[in-house]
Scaffold this motif. Structure first.
Motif, mmCIF file in Angstrom:
data_model
loop_
_atom_site.group_PDB
_atom_site.id
_atom_site.type_symbol
_atom_site.label_atom_id
_atom_site.label_comp_id
_atom_site.label_asym_id
_atom_site.label_seq_id
_atom_site.Cartn_x
_atom_site.Cartn_y
_atom_site.Cartn_z
ATOM 1 N N TRP A 47 44.837 117.573 71.734
ATOM 2 C CA TRP A 47 43.331 116.984 71.791
ATOM 3 C C TRP A 47 42.592 117.681 70.840
ATOM 4 C CZ3 TRP A 47 38.947 119.541 74.546
ATOM 5 C CH2 TRP A 47 37.747 119.058 74.695
ATOM 6 N N ASN A 48 41.593 116.853 70.135
ATOM 7 C CA ASN A 48 41.045 117.147 68.961
ATOM 8 C C ASN A 48 39.554 118.021 69.183
ATOM 9 O OD1 ASN A 48 39.730 115.004 69.722
ATOM 10 N ND2 ASN A 48 39.898 113.972 67.815
ATOM 11 N N LYS A 49 39.341 118.017 70.591
ATOM 12 C CA LYS A 49 38.169 118.950 71.104
ATOM 13 C C LYS A 49 36.907 118.083 70.567
ATOM 14 C CE LYS A 49 40.287 123.273 70.875
ATOM 15 N NZ LYS A 49 40.415 124.714 70.371
ATOM 16 N N THR A 50 36.995 116.743 70.884
ATOM 17 C CA THR A 50 35.826 115.581 70.774
ATOM 18 C C THR A 50 35.839 114.923 71.863
ATOM 19 O OG1 THR A 50 37.008 114.249 69.446
ATOM 20 C CG2 THR A 50 35.942 115.820 68.086
ATOM 21 N N ALA A 51 34.896 114.209 72.169
ATOM 22 C CA ALA A 51 34.679 113.276 73.171
ATOM 23 C C ALA A 51 35.374 112.119 72.846
ATOM 24 C CB ALA A 51 33.326 113.092 73.630
ATOM 25 N N PRO A 52 35.926 111.551 74.229
ATOM 26 C CA PRO A 52 36.024 112.013 75.511
ATOM 27 C C PRO A 52 37.074 113.183 75.682
ATOM 28 C CG PRO A 52 37.190 109.770 75.328
ATOM 29 C CD PRO A 52 36.916 110.154 73.775
ATOM 30 N N GLY A 53 36.666 114.047 76.811
ATOM 31 C CA GLY A 53 37.441 114.824 76.970
ATOM 32 C C GLY A 53 38.533 114.431 77.986
ATOM 33 N N PRO A 54 39.747 115.359 78.098
ATOM 34 C CA PRO A 54 40.837 114.900 78.908
ATOM 35 C C PRO A 54 40.565 115.038 80.333
ATOM 36 C CG PRO A 54 41.249 116.966 77.906
ATOM 37 C CD PRO A 54 40.046 116.583 77.440
ATOM 38 N N PRO A 55 41.592 114.316 81.241
ATOM 39 C CA PRO A 55 41.378 114.862 82.800
ATOM 40 C C PRO A 55 41.921 116.247 83.020
ATOM 41 C CG PRO A 55 42.917 113.094 82.369
ATOM 42 C CD PRO A 55 42.345 113.299 81.129
ATOM 43 N N LEU A 56 41.460 116.671 84.112
ATOM 44 C CA LEU A 56 41.834 118.050 84.325
ATOM 45 C C LEU A 56 42.899 118.026 85.761
ATOM 46 C CD1 LEU A 56 38.872 120.158 84.336
ATOM 47 C CD2 LEU A 56 40.471 119.848 82.585
ATOM 48 N N PRO A 57 43.972 118.692 85.734
ATOM 49 C CA PRO A 57 44.930 118.667 86.725
ATOM 50 C C PRO A 57 44.071 119.501 87.734
ATOM 51 C CG PRO A 57 46.009 119.526 84.905
ATOM 52 C CD PRO A 57 44.507 119.413 84.619
ATOM 53 N N ALA A 58 44.600 118.858 89.329
ATOM 54 C CA ALA A 58 43.819 119.443 90.341
ATOM 55 C C ALA A 58 44.100 121.034 90.643
ATOM 56 C CB ALA A 58 44.586 118.772 91.566
ATOM 57 N N GLU A 59 45.157 121.537 90.024
ATOM 58 C CA GLU A 59 45.181 122.912 90.236
ATOM 59 C C GLU A 59 44.180 123.749 89.253
ATOM 60 O OE1 GLU A 59 48.561 126.471 89.355
ATOM 61 O OE2 GLU A 59 48.904 124.454 88.827
ATOM 62 N N VAL A 60 43.991 123.087 88.035
ATOM 63 C CA VAL A 60 43.029 123.853 87.201
ATOM 64 C C VAL A 60 41.651 123.738 87.701
ATOM 65 C CG1 VAL A 60 42.051 123.505 84.801
ATOM 66 C CG2 VAL A 60 44.559 123.539 85.126
ATOM 67 N N ILE A 61 41.175 122.707 88.345
ATOM 68 C CA ILE A 61 40.059 122.478 88.945
ATOM 69 C C ILE A 61 39.852 123.347 90.097
ATOM 70 C CG2 ILE A 61 38.621 121.119 90.440
ATOM 71 C CD1 ILE A 61 39.803 118.582 88.704
ATOM 72 N N GLU A 62 40.792 123.689 91.023
ATOM 73 C CA GLU A 62 40.750 124.530 92.131
ATOM 74 C C GLU A 62 40.801 125.924 91.870
ATOM 75 O OE1 GLU A 62 40.063 126.277 95.807
ATOM 76 O OE2 GLU A 62 39.971 123.940 95.225
ATOM 77 N N ARG A 63 41.332 126.444 90.754
ATOM 78 C CA ARG A 63 41.535 127.634 90.333
ATOM 79 C C ARG A 63 40.115 127.927 89.621
ATOM 80 N NH1 ARG A 63 46.675 129.259 86.760
ATOM 81 N NH2 ARG A 63 45.994 131.219 87.037
ATOM 82 N N THR A 64 39.683 126.955 88.922
ATOM 83 C CA THR A 64 38.157 127.554 88.455
ATOM 84 C C THR A 64 37.204 127.336 89.289
ATOM 85 O OG1 THR A 64 38.755 126.035 86.190
ATOM 86 C CG2 THR A 64 36.716 126.444 86.682
ATOM 87 N N ARG A 65 37.182 126.709 90.373
ATOM 88 C CA ARG A 65 36.146 126.583 91.386
ATOM 89 C C ARG A 65 36.525 127.916 92.210
ATOM 90 N NH1 ARG A 65 35.915 126.193 97.048
ATOM 91 N NH2 ARG A 65 33.927 124.956 97.675
ATOM 92 N N ALA A 66 37.574 128.326 92.333
ATOM 93 C CA ALA A 66 37.806 129.875 93.031
ATOM 94 C C ALA A 66 37.172 130.978 92.369
ATOM 95 C CB ALA A 66 39.124 129.862 93.379
#
Length: 309
Positions: A275-294
């Motif tokens: 990913w070239n770090k420009t918009a649009p960004g890629p979707p996130l896996p559920a595990e990454v979302i949950e670990r970040t929330r935690a």
């Protein structure tokens, strides 16, 4: 239960600004009560669950993140009010929402604030050598024009905290470190000195408080504003994992970039993608979302003593 909000929808309120995370609305006079008299123009600031990485807002939210950020900010605003006043008014959010708005959705993620004139710089305090400061030091031996001792290593504690202002970039652009003289030219000498003093005083206080709870405050970014009389306030967000680099003290090591209480899981995942770090960004896996929330929830618990519903 925590709520999820990607974008505020408040018919009847004028949207002043939609940032990477926060939506800011003007509050008309007929929406505030007599107790607001004398406060001047007011704003409603909503912390959404949007997440940005590498200055790109990603398509997937972190559920409840805005509530956690708002609660951490409110905790620190209250905790540091003896050092510098802040933009909070204490007015009830439910009382200013338009008819039909979901009060539960906004109750923990929104605040009614004074409308201030922003100081045109990001005010950054650094106690450790990391991030863009580490990169600048490797290249020049300085950060924002401040000469540092030779031979410092990544994540090493600085001899004393330093004030390193930066430009305020538009959404999608990158902030740029500037020296104090450049800030004086932008904001004026008196205001620049007030901001520098407040930034370092608040940082030292917060760093000592966090250290007692097993957390190192490596660096943090503040935003300041002035009222019609020129009085300085701290505003926007304060000492959150989005605006600060917090490290678990028991995992801190000099020479590496320690794990932090923020969106590091997201950054690490994105670095594995093509990913070239420009918009649009890629979707996130559920595990990454949950670990970040935690991680956000852990910061809220350890710093403010508040548990996520």
């Amino acid at each position: 239960m925590a709520t999820t909000l990607i974008q505020s929808d408040l018919p009847g309120l004028h949207l002043r600004h939609r940032g990477k995370v926060r939506d800011v609305f003007d509050l008309p006079a007929d929406r505030v009560h007599d107790e607001a008299a004398g406060l001047g123009p007011l704003l409603l600031i909503v912390a959404t669950d949007r997440l940005s990485a590498f200055d790109v807002v990603l398509p997937d939210p972190i559920p409840g993140k805005g509530e956690m950020l708002c609660q951490i900010s409110n905790f620190w605003f209250d905790k540091t009010a003896h050092i510098l006043p802040n933009h909070l008014t204490g007015l009830d959010v439910a009382a200013v929402l338009p008819e039909g708005a979901d009060i539960a959705l906004y109750a923990k993620r929104a605040v009614v604030t004074r409308k201030l004139k922003p100081v045109p710089v990001e005010a950054i305090a650094r106690g450790y050598l990391i991030g863009s400061g580490w990169k600048d030091y490797q290249r020049t031996g300085r950060i924002s024009g401040i000469a540092l001792p030779d031979g410092l290593r990544q994540a090493e504690r600085l001899p004393e905290p330093i004030f390193t202002p930066s430009t305020k970039a538009a959404v999608g652009d990158h902030d740029e470190n500037i020296d104090f003289d450049a800030m004086v030219r932008s904001a004026g000498a008196e205001l620049a000195e007030q901001v520098r003093d407040a930034t370092l005083r608040i940082y030292r206080y917060a760093a000592a408080y966090a250290a007692e709870r097993g957390i190192l405050l490596a660096d943090t970014k503040f935003e300041f504003g002035t009222d019609a009389n020129g009085r300085l306030y701290v505003m926007d967000e304060m000492l959150t994992p989005d605006s600060s680099r917090y490290w678990p003290a028991d995992e801190y090591r000099v020479g590496i970039s320690p794990p932090s209480y923020d969106k590091q899981f997201v950054r690490d995942y994105l670095e594995t993608l093509d990913w070239n770090k420009t918009a649009p960004g890629p979707p996130l896996p559920a595990e990454v979302i949950e670990r970040t929330r935690a991680k956000y929830a852990e910061a809220l618990q350890r710093l403010a003593g508040l548990a996520v519903d």
